[in-house]
Design a protein around this motif. Sequence first.
Motif, PDB file in Angstrom:
ATOM      1  N   PRO A 282      40.090  28.379  28.138  1.00 18.09           N
ATOM      2  CA  PRO A 282      38.930  29.012  27.355  1.00 18.09           C
ATOM      3  C   PRO A 282      38.956  30.757  27.945  1.00 18.09           C
ATOM      4  N   THR A 283      38.222  31.213  27.201  1.00 22.53           N
ATOM      5  CA  THR A 283      38.021  32.711  27.780  1.00 22.53           C
ATOM      6  C   THR A 283      36.474  32.750  28.026  1.00 22.53           C
ATOM      7  N   GLY A 284      36.389  34.007  28.680  1.00 17.42           N
ATOM      8  CA  GLY A 284      34.836  34.300  29.032  1.00 17.42           C
ATOM      9  C   GLY A 284      34.832  35.623  29.886  1.00 17.42           C
ATOM     10  N   ALA A 285      33.580  35.998  30.532  1.00 17.13           N
ATOM     11  CA  ALA A 285      33.430  37.422  31.013  1.00 17.13           C
ATOM     12  C   ALA A 285      34.083  37.334  32.311  1.00 17.13           C
TER      13      ALA A 285
ATOM     14  N   VAL B 139      41.926  37.424  27.624  1.00 17.01           N
ATOM     15  CA  VAL B 139      42.635  37.422  26.711  1.00 17.01           C
ATOM     16  C   VAL B 139      42.457  36.722  25.500  1.00 17.01           C
ATOM     17  N   GLU B 140      42.074  37.530  24.433  1.00 17.89           N
ATOM     18  CA  GLU B 140      41.513  36.802  23.060  1.00 17.89           C
ATOM     19  C   GLU B 140      42.416  36.713  22.026  1.00 17.89           C
TER      20      GLU B 140
ATOM     21  N   ILE C 134      51.793  42.629  27.863  1.00 18.80           N
ATOM     22  CA  ILE C 134      50.424  42.602  27.112  1.00 18.80           C
ATOM     23  C   ILE C 134      49.428  42.991  27.925  1.00 18.80           C
ATOM     24  N   VAL C 135      49.162  42.144  29.279  1.00 17.24           N
ATOM     25  CA  VAL C 135      47.803  42.392  29.854  1.00 17.24           C
ATOM     26  C   VAL C 135      47.919  43.388  30.926  1.00 17.24           C
TER      27      VAL C 135
ATOM     28  N   ARG D 151      43.218  40.549  21.133  1.00 15.18           N
ATOM     29  CA  ARG D 151      42.786  41.907  22.167  1.00 15.18           C
ATOM     30  C   ARG D 151      42.727  41.279  23.531  1.00 15.18           C
ATOM     31  N   VAL D 152      42.773  42.300  24.422  1.00 17.53           N
ATOM     32  CA  VAL D 152      42.785  42.069  25.816  1.00 17.53           C
ATOM     33  C   VAL D 152      41.530  42.913  26.474  1.00 17.53           C
TER      34      VAL D 152
END
Length: 426
Positions: free
Chosen positions: A7-10, A15-16, A61-62, A72-73
């Motif tokens: 998952p993504t988060g803060a 990386v989304e 990319i990152v 987006r990153v």
Amino acid sequence: MEPQVAPTGAGLLDVERVGKIFGIPPRTFTALSEVSLSILPGQFVCLLGPSGCGKSTLLRIVTGLSAPTSGRVLYAGVPLSGINPHATIVFQSFALYPWLTVEQNVELPLKARGLSAAERRAKAVKLLDTVGLDGFESAYPRELSGGMRQKVGFARAMAVEPELLCLDEPFSALDVLSAEALRGELMELWHGHSMPMKAILMVTHNIEEAVMMADRILVMTRDPGRIVAEVAVTLKHPRRRKDTAFQALADDVYTLVAGGARPEPGEKRPGARRLPRARLNALAGLVETLFVEGGHADLYRLSGELQLELDDVLPIVDAAELLGLLSVEQGDLHLTALGETYADASILARKELIAGRVLRLPAISRIYDALKNDDDQRIDRSYFVERFRAEFGEKAEEELETALALGRFAELFGYDRGSNELFLEP
């Protein structure tokens, strides 16, 4: 263990839904698709997967060395645009300037940042001492071993005091002993807080390396590259390969990687199914070994005994499964009845058996049918390259070479390098 997409988060890095496509339509290649992940401060994260799954592309990319086609990153919550000033990367090739001394190589990024000569020297000397190269400041890269040269790479990366250290298979170019020593030294520096980084993101295709070093392992698969599972590694440091818990976790990861290398039942993947890149003599060796083992073996244990790495064993297993010689269930290999027949057959009988199975592969059958229907049963190679390109894009030449190897082994068709033609075998 249930596969879970990261998952993504803060986080420090987010990386989304990143995608990356190379080429110009209609000849394009999708390297990454819908990749999402999040890295928090204090984490050592490994991107694990076979060659060609987009691990290094994602790393670039990152760090801002390459822009995503989609998604987006975010770094510290801010969308990344251009080079990431808070990240640096260590490549598998040492990437040192041979005409500069060790100290000058480390000073180079500091010079680009405008530090004075005295400041650069003081910092470079301190970093070289940190990585165990005190006394080698005036040496040139050619005078150092592979492990020492990679230490210079680590020192140069740390010179800019990055918050995120990215490692692109940093140990793969080293011999076994040097790689093991450098892994241990890196972990000592990381856990001893002797490095300025807040997090480490490492690309690898070595399962034991990932389990030995990481807090989290993100398993990737290819065609297109994407994250298919996440594994939390809670083993205490220092970790030992012989421990039961270590081996059990490595076995679980192996199962996830092997499962991610092929479609699930009923799953349709975008693009054509690529041919397995396995040497057929290696495939025969695997089948024979399984036959001696009684027809069953644990994939992780067997790969260790055969001293095969992930990129070596997965194509062989994939090819054997595709040809119906074995099945894979929960990380275990099982010979099929056809596999047992193959293991016990003569060389000629094996060729006939493989020929029948190979003809069921769409790419092979198309070549065979085209040659069979041609007037003189000879067709220029370029004809097949163009047709493969419609399915495999920039991988067309590679796919055709694999098809040729399979077809020639099965004595279905051959290749005349003089006339650059494929021809039907009598």
